[in-house]
Design a protein around this motif. Structure first.
Motif, PDB file in Angstrom:
ATOM      1  N   VAL A  89       0.838  -1.211   0.000  1.00 42.15           N
ATOM      2  CA  VAL A  89       0.000   0.000   0.000  1.00 42.15           C
ATOM      3  C   VAL A  89       0.866   1.252   0.000  1.00 42.15           C
ATOM      4  CG1 VAL A  89      -1.699   1.322   1.312  1.00 42.15           C
ATOM      5  CG2 VAL A  89      -1.955  -1.147   1.092  1.00 42.15           C
ATOM      6  N   PHE A  90       1.919   1.288   0.803  1.00 40.63           N
ATOM      7  CA  PHE A  90       2.816   2.444   0.850  1.00 40.63           C
ATOM      8  C   PHE A  90       3.489   2.661  -0.506  1.00 40.63           C
ATOM      9  CE2 PHE A  90       3.894   3.951   5.317  1.00 40.63           C
ATOM     10  CZ  PHE A  90       2.672   3.546   5.835  1.00 40.63           C
ATOM     11  N   THR A  91       3.903   1.578  -1.130  1.00 41.72           N
ATOM     12  CA  THR A  91       4.545   1.693  -2.441  1.00 41.72           C
ATOM     13  C   THR A  91       3.571   2.250  -3.468  1.00 41.72           C
ATOM     14  OG1 THR A  91       6.007  -0.175  -1.937  1.00 41.72           O
ATOM     15  CG2 THR A  91       5.759   0.425  -4.252  1.00 41.72           C
ATOM     16  N   SER A  92       2.329   1.782  -3.410  1.00 43.37           N
ATOM     17  CA  SER A  92       1.305   2.277  -4.332  1.00 43.37           C
ATOM     18  C   SER A  92       1.033   3.756  -4.106  1.00 43.37           C
ATOM     19  CB  SER A  92       0.015   1.474  -4.146  1.00 43.37           C
ATOM     20  OG  SER A  92      -1.024   1.987  -4.942  1.00 43.37           O
ATOM     21  N   SER A 163      -5.848   7.853  -9.328  1.00 44.56           N
ATOM     22  CA  SER A 163      -4.667   7.018  -9.131  1.00 44.56           C
ATOM     23  C   SER A 163      -4.444   6.162 -10.370  1.00 44.56           C
ATOM     24  CB  SER A 163      -4.837   6.121  -7.898  1.00 44.56           C
ATOM     25  OG  SER A 163      -5.938   5.246  -8.073  1.00 44.56           O
ATOM     26  N   PHE A 164      -3.242   5.642 -10.519  1.00 43.41           N
ATOM     27  CA  PHE A 164      -2.901   4.798 -11.659  1.00 43.41           C
ATOM     28  C   PHE A 164      -3.433   3.382 -11.404  1.00 43.41           C
ATOM     29  CE2 PHE A 164       0.212   8.215 -11.669  1.00 43.41           C
ATOM     30  CZ  PHE A 164       0.086   8.665 -12.970  1.00 43.41           C
ATOM     31  N   GLN A 165      -4.197   2.874 -12.368  1.00 43.21           N
ATOM     32  CA  GLN A 165      -4.918   1.628 -12.174  1.00 43.21           C
ATOM     33  C   GLN A 165      -4.207   0.387 -12.709  1.00 43.21           C
ATOM     34  OE1 GLN A 165      -7.752   1.477 -10.268  1.00 43.21           O
ATOM     35  NE2 GLN A 165      -7.072   3.581  -9.889  1.00 43.21           N
ATOM     36  N   GLY A 166      -3.098   0.566 -13.365  1.00 41.69           N
ATOM     37  CA  GLY A 166      -2.373  -0.583 -13.883  1.00 41.69           C
ATOM     38  C   GLY A 166      -1.162  -0.146 -14.666  1.00 41.69           C
ATOM     39  N   SER A 167      -0.384  -1.109 -15.136  1.00 45.04           N
ATOM     40  CA  SER A 167       0.841  -0.772 -15.858  1.00 45.04           C
ATOM     41  C   SER A 167       0.545  -0.049 -17.168  1.00 45.04           C
ATOM     42  CB  SER A 167       1.648  -2.045 -16.129  1.00 45.04           C
ATOM     43  OG  SER A 167       0.911  -2.953 -16.943  1.00 45.04           O
ATOM     44  N   LYS A 168      -0.526  -0.446 -17.855  1.00 42.86           N
ATOM     45  CA  LYS A 168      -0.884   0.208 -19.119  1.00 42.86           C
ATOM     46  C   LYS A 168      -1.303   1.648 -18.868  1.00 42.86           C
ATOM     47  CE  LYS A 168      -3.917  -0.227 -23.143  1.00 42.86           C
ATOM     48  NZ  LYS A 168      -5.006  -1.035 -23.778  1.00 42.86           N
ATOM     49  N   THR A 198      -2.010  -6.043  -9.331  1.00 42.95           N
ATOM     50  CA  THR A 198      -2.986  -7.037  -8.886  1.00 42.95           C
ATOM     51  C   THR A 198      -2.954  -7.173  -7.374  1.00 42.95           C
ATOM     52  OG1 THR A 198      -2.830  -8.276 -10.960  1.00 42.95           O
ATOM     53  CG2 THR A 198      -3.680  -9.451  -9.052  1.00 42.95           C
ATOM     54  N   ALA A 199      -1.767  -7.246  -6.810  1.00 42.80           N
ATOM     55  CA  ALA A 199      -1.625  -7.351  -5.357  1.00 42.80           C
ATOM     56  C   ALA A 199      -2.148  -6.096  -4.676  1.00 42.80           C
ATOM     57  CB  ALA A 199      -0.164  -7.592  -4.988  1.00 42.80           C
ATOM     58  N   ARG A 200      -1.853  -4.920  -5.240  1.00 38.17           N
ATOM     59  CA  ARG A 200      -2.323  -3.668  -4.669  1.00 38.17           C
ATOM     60  C   ARG A 200      -3.849  -3.642  -4.596  1.00 38.17           C
ATOM     61  NH1 ARG A 200      -2.914   1.560  -7.004  1.00 38.17           N
ATOM     62  NH2 ARG A 200      -3.970   0.430  -8.686  1.00 38.17           N
ATOM     63  N   ASN A 201      -4.496  -4.058  -5.669  1.00 42.85           N
ATOM     64  CA  ASN A 201      -5.956  -4.068  -5.689  1.00 42.85           C
ATOM     65  C   ASN A 201      -6.528  -5.068  -4.693  1.00 42.85           C
ATOM     66  OD1 ASN A 201      -5.954  -2.116  -7.676  1.00 42.85           O
ATOM     67  ND2 ASN A 201      -6.109  -3.591  -9.358  1.00 42.85           N
ATOM     68  N   ASP A 202      -5.891  -6.232  -4.582  1.00 40.98           N
ATOM     69  CA  ASP A 202      -6.365  -7.239  -3.631  1.00 40.98           C
ATOM     70  C   ASP A 202      -6.261  -6.744  -2.196  1.00 40.98           C
ATOM     71  OD1 ASP A 202      -6.981  -9.019  -5.621  1.00 40.98           O
ATOM     72  OD2 ASP A 202      -5.106 -10.151  -5.467  1.00 40.98           O
ATOM     73  N   VAL A 203      -5.188  -6.034  -1.900  1.00 45.91           N
ATOM     74  CA  VAL A 203      -4.978  -5.534  -0.532  1.00 45.91           C
ATOM     75  C   VAL A 203      -5.848  -4.311  -0.264  1.00 45.91           C
ATOM     76  CG1 VAL A 203      -3.306  -4.503   1.055  1.00 45.91           C
ATOM     77  CG2 VAL A 203      -2.631  -6.437  -0.381  1.00 45.91           C
ATOM     78  N   ALA A 204      -5.823  -3.337  -1.159  1.00 45.63           N
ATOM     79  CA  ALA A 204      -6.504  -2.068  -0.917  1.00 45.63           C
ATOM     80  C   ALA A 204      -8.018  -2.180  -0.995  1.00 45.63           C
ATOM     81  CB  ALA A 204      -6.012  -1.026  -1.924  1.00 45.63           C
ATOM     82  N   HIS A 205      -8.517  -3.058  -1.859  1.00 38.07           N
ATOM     83  CA  HIS A 205      -9.967  -3.140  -2.079  1.00 38.07           C
ATOM     84  C   HIS A 205     -10.619  -4.339  -1.404  1.00 38.07           C
ATOM     85  CE1 HIS A 205      -9.429   0.139  -4.790  1.00 38.07           C
ATOM     86  NE2 HIS A 205      -8.762  -0.572  -5.682  1.00 38.07           N
ATOM     87  N   ARG A 206      -9.832  -5.395  -1.110  1.00 38.81           N
ATOM     88  CA  ARG A 206     -10.432  -6.594  -0.522  1.00 38.81           C
ATOM     89  C   ARG A 206      -9.716  -7.081   0.726  1.00 38.81           C
ATOM     90  NH1 ARG A 206     -11.034  -7.023  -5.983  1.00 38.81           N
ATOM     91  NH2 ARG A 206      -8.976  -7.897  -6.319  1.00 38.81           N
ATOM     92  N   GLU A 228       8.723 -12.171  -2.684  1.00 36.48           N
ATOM     93  CA  GLU A 228       7.917 -11.696  -3.799  1.00 36.48           C
ATOM     94  C   GLU A 228       7.479 -10.252  -3.598  1.00 36.48           C
ATOM     95  OE1 GLU A 228       4.771 -14.502  -4.094  1.00 36.48           O
ATOM     96  OE2 GLU A 228       5.998 -16.028  -5.103  1.00 36.48           O
ATOM     97  N   VAL A 229       7.054  -9.918  -2.380  1.00 38.01           N
ATOM     98  CA  VAL A 229       6.643  -8.541  -2.093  1.00 38.01           C
ATOM     99  C   VAL A 229       7.828  -7.597  -2.208  1.00 38.01           C
ATOM    100  CG1 VAL A 229       5.736  -6.987  -0.313  1.00 38.01           C
ATOM    101  CG2 VAL A 229       4.700  -9.235  -0.650  1.00 38.01           C
ATOM    102  N   GLY A 230       8.955  -8.003  -1.682  1.00 38.43           N
ATOM    103  CA  GLY A 230      10.151  -7.178  -1.787  1.00 38.43           C
ATOM    104  C   GLY A 230      10.536  -6.921  -3.228  1.00 38.43           C
ATOM    105  N   GLN A 231      10.438  -7.953  -4.062  1.00 38.69           N
ATOM    106  CA  GLN A 231      10.781  -7.814  -5.479  1.00 38.69           C
ATOM    107  C   GLN A 231       9.812  -6.873  -6.175  1.00 38.69           C
ATOM    108  OE1 GLN A 231      13.496  -9.362  -6.782  1.00 38.69           O
ATOM    109  NE2 GLN A 231      13.204  -8.304  -8.727  1.00 38.69           N
ATOM    110  N   MET A 232       8.512  -7.031  -5.905  1.00 39.08           N
ATOM    111  CA  MET A 232       7.510  -6.184  -6.547  1.00 39.08           C
ATOM    112  C   MET A 232       7.693  -4.721  -6.174  1.00 39.08           C
ATOM    113  SD  MET A 232       3.862  -8.229  -6.528  1.00 39.08           S
ATOM    114  CE  MET A 232       3.773  -8.350  -4.744  1.00 39.08           C
ATOM    115  N   CYS A 233       7.828  -4.452  -4.883  1.00 33.44           N
ATOM    116  CA  CYS A 233       7.980  -3.067  -4.424  1.00 33.44           C
ATOM    117  C   CYS A 233       9.263  -2.453  -4.969  1.00 33.44           C
ATOM    118  CB  CYS A 233       7.971  -3.015  -2.898  1.00 33.44           C
ATOM    119  SG  CYS A 233       6.391  -3.473  -2.148  1.00 33.44           S
TER     120      CYS A 233
END
Length: 257
Positions: A89-92, A163-168, A198-206, A228-233
């Motif tokens: 969430v902080f990274t997002s 906010s930015f909703q995805g990579s595209k 995908t992870a951001r949406n799962d955490v922030a919205h669900r 995995e989280v470390g790599q993504m962030c």
């Protein structure tokens, strides 16, 4: 991104080794480019905050293992999982704040001196003119004493209001407005962030909650792996850094032409 092994306790009460996540350093800020300053400091703050969460995660796991004489191997505890979710969430939040600040301060110069950025700005104006119902703010900008300045303000607002909703979405909005080409930042750098969004949406919205197995049963939560989280962030923060650097290059070229 680095993952370093912690040191086992000398008395043997810590079974296994702890892994500490270390984000890759951002390096030096681009110089002679004041427009990127606000974005750079937001990126630095994000990097510091996420680093602090990973440091806390390490301490939580270390303390739990020692006080309960447990192995450090296996599934992470719920409080450790929440720290990983907080890092996402902080990274997002840092992504949104940094790129929005970059657009706000860099676009006014780029739409004048960068061909790609200018083209995107002109498309925005054409779309406003051709709209079935012209917005009141656009009409007011046309009547303003400095219509170009007001148009740029409207353009920036349209780019930064959500906010930015995805990579595209990130590539189209940010790279287009900032005049960044595929040669500067290839598409592959953005598509690598799909898993993060995908992870951001799962955490922030669900809240990472999955579908419940019963009407009155506690729903399971997605279990995150710290590597995995470390790599993504880390990938997100490095891409933002490179967005800033590419923007700085484009700004310098604007001044030199």
């Amino acid at each position: 991104m680095e993952f370093t092994d912690g040191v086992e306790a000398n008395n043997g009460d810590l079974k296994g080794k702890l892994t500490k996540i270390r984000l890759a350093p951002l390096g030096r800020r681009p110089r002679s480019c004041p427009e990127i300053g606000p974005a750079w400091w937001r990126l630095r703050s994000t990097h510091d905050s996420v680093t602090g969460l990973f440091d806390t995660l390490y301490l939580v796991r270390q303390t739990r293992a020692r006080t309960k004489n447990q192995s450090t191997r296996g599934r992470l505890s719920s409080d450790a999982q929440d720290l990983l979710r907080a890092a996402i969430v902080f990274t997002s939040a840092g992504l949104d704040a940094t790129v929005q600040a970059l657009i706000e301060h860099a676009v006014p110069l780029l739409v004048i001196g960068n061909a790609n950025a200018k083209n995107r700005f002109e498309i925005f104006i054409e779309n406003q003119v051709r709209a079935s119902k012209v917005e009141r703010e656009f009409l007011a900008a046309l009547k303003d004493g400095d219509p170009h300045k007001r148009m740029v303000q409207l353009y920036i607002r349209s780019l930064t209001k959500a906010s930015f909703q995805g990579s595209k979405d990130l590539k189209e909005r940010a790279c287009g407005a900032l005049g960044i080409t595929n040669a500067q930042l290839p598409q592959s750098r953005f598509t690598k962030l799909d898993e993060f969004f995908t992870a951001r949406n799962d955490v922030a919205h669900r809240l990472d909650l999955q579908a419940s197995t019963g009407a009155d049963s506690k729903p399971p939560r997605t279990q995150r792996r710290q590597d995995e989280v470390g790599q993504m962030c880390g990938e997100v923060l490095l891409l933002i850094r490179d967005l800033i650097k590419a923007t700085a290059t484009n700004l310098v070229e604007c001044r030199n032409t």
